[in-house]
Design a protein around this motif. Structure first.
Motif, PDB file in Angstrom:
ATOM      1  N   GLU A  18      -3.424  -3.263   4.135  1.00 28.45           N
ATOM      2  CA  GLU A  18      -4.807  -3.090   4.764  1.00 28.45           C
ATOM      3  C   GLU A  18      -5.104  -1.671   4.373  1.00 28.45           C
ATOM      4  O   GLU A  18      -6.246  -1.342   4.252  1.00 28.45           O
ATOM      5  N   SER A  19      -4.074  -0.485   4.522  1.00 26.58           N
ATOM      6  CA  SER A  19      -4.304   0.679   4.288  1.00 26.58           C
ATOM      7  C   SER A  19      -5.006   1.079   2.972  1.00 26.58           C
ATOM      8  O   SER A  19      -6.018   1.594   2.709  1.00 26.58           O
ATOM      9  N   VAL A  20      -4.421   0.446   1.930  1.00 30.54           N
ATOM     10  CA  VAL A  20      -4.719   0.545   0.541  1.00 30.54           C
ATOM     11  C   VAL A  20      -6.285   0.007   0.169  1.00 30.54           C
ATOM     12  O   VAL A  20      -7.102   0.604  -0.433  1.00 30.54           O
ATOM     13  N   ALA A  21      -6.303  -1.145   0.914  1.00 30.07           N
ATOM     14  CA  ALA A  21      -7.581  -1.767   0.777  1.00 30.07           C
ATOM     15  C   ALA A  21      -8.603  -1.020   1.408  1.00 30.07           C
ATOM     16  O   ALA A  21      -9.767  -0.755   0.794  1.00 30.07           O
ATOM     17  N   ARG A  22      -8.451  -0.320   2.616  1.00 30.46           N
ATOM     18  CA  ARG A  22      -9.542   0.417   3.161  1.00 30.46           C
ATOM     19  C   ARG A  22      -9.815   1.715   2.479  1.00 30.46           C
ATOM     20  O   ARG A  22     -11.014   1.860   2.155  1.00 30.46           O
ATOM     21  N   TRP A  23      -8.836   2.219   1.914  1.00 26.57           N
ATOM     22  CA  TRP A  23      -9.043   3.679   1.143  1.00 26.57           C
ATOM     23  C   TRP A  23      -9.752   3.288   0.053  1.00 26.57           C
ATOM     24  O   TRP A  23     -10.680   4.034  -0.514  1.00 26.57           O
ATOM     25  N   GLY A  24      -9.585   2.267  -0.644  1.00 31.42           N
ATOM     26  CA  GLY A  24     -10.266   1.608  -1.815  1.00 31.42           C
ATOM     27  C   GLY A  24     -11.725   1.347  -1.509  1.00 31.42           C
ATOM     28  O   GLY A  24     -12.649   1.769  -2.363  1.00 31.42           O
ATOM     29  N   LYS A  25     -12.094   0.830  -0.330  1.00 28.94           N
ATOM     30  CA  LYS A  25     -13.082   0.846  -0.189  1.00 28.94           C
ATOM     31  C   LYS A  25     -14.124   2.073   0.163  1.00 28.94           C
ATOM     32  O   LYS A  25     -15.361   2.077   0.106  1.00 28.94           O
ATOM     33  N   LEU A  26     -13.057   3.153   0.857  1.00 33.26           N
ATOM     34  CA  LEU A  26     -13.863   4.153   1.106  1.00 33.26           C
ATOM     35  C   LEU A  26     -14.178   4.785  -0.144  1.00 33.26           C
ATOM     36  O   LEU A  26     -15.468   5.579  -0.275  1.00 33.26           O
ATOM     37  N   GLU A  27     -13.421   4.857  -1.040  1.00 32.47           N
ATOM     38  CA  GLU A  27     -13.651   5.463  -2.346  1.00 32.47           C
ATOM     39  C   GLU A  27     -14.686   5.084  -3.095  1.00 32.47           C
ATOM     40  O   GLU A  27     -15.818   5.769  -3.765  1.00 32.47           O
TER      41      GLU A  27
END
Length: 126
Positions: A18-27
């Motif tokens: 979940e954290s990796v996915a959220r960071w990817g979306k933010l980037e």
């Protein structure tokens, strides 16, 4: 029915961490905004910097008042002595953290005994 933020979270993950996915979306969103600005404007620089600011604010360790004020919190510094056990805080390799045994670190008493033994051995040789 789940709250709206829960539903949004499900679409953000896609089966990943979940954290990796959220960071990817933010980037990705920041990247889109930078492209929309077209060029090296101060705003695009500020957007690039915001990602680093987020990492800095949430990842880097912070000191609080209690850590700075009380002597027992100095235990976190290398080579300090634990006030109750007398064990020395030693640096450790994070890659070998699983095999680290805190009960094997030296104590002040052990170090003093070694110094006394070394002094006695030096005195015998002299």
């Amino acid at each position: 029915s789940p709250p709206p933020w829960r539903a949004n979270r499900k679409c953000a993950t896609g089966g990943e961490n979940e954290s990796v996915a959220r960071w990817g979306k933010l980037e990705a969103e920041v990247g889109k905004a930078i492209k929309a600005l077209k060029g090296n404007s101060p705003d695009s620089f500020a957007l690039k910097r915001c990602l680093y600011d987020i990492v800095f604010a949430h990842i880097y360790p912070r000191l609080d008042v209690e850590v700075s004020k009380h002597m027992n919190h100095l235990l976190k510094a290398p080579f300090c002595v634990h006030p109750k056990t007398g064990r020395i805080c030693v640096p450790m390799d994070p890659a070998k953290a699983e095999s680290f045994d805190p009960m094997t670190v030296p104590t002040v008493a052990q170090l003093l005994n070694e110094l006394d033994a070394a002094g006695a051995a030096a005195a015998e040789k002299a």
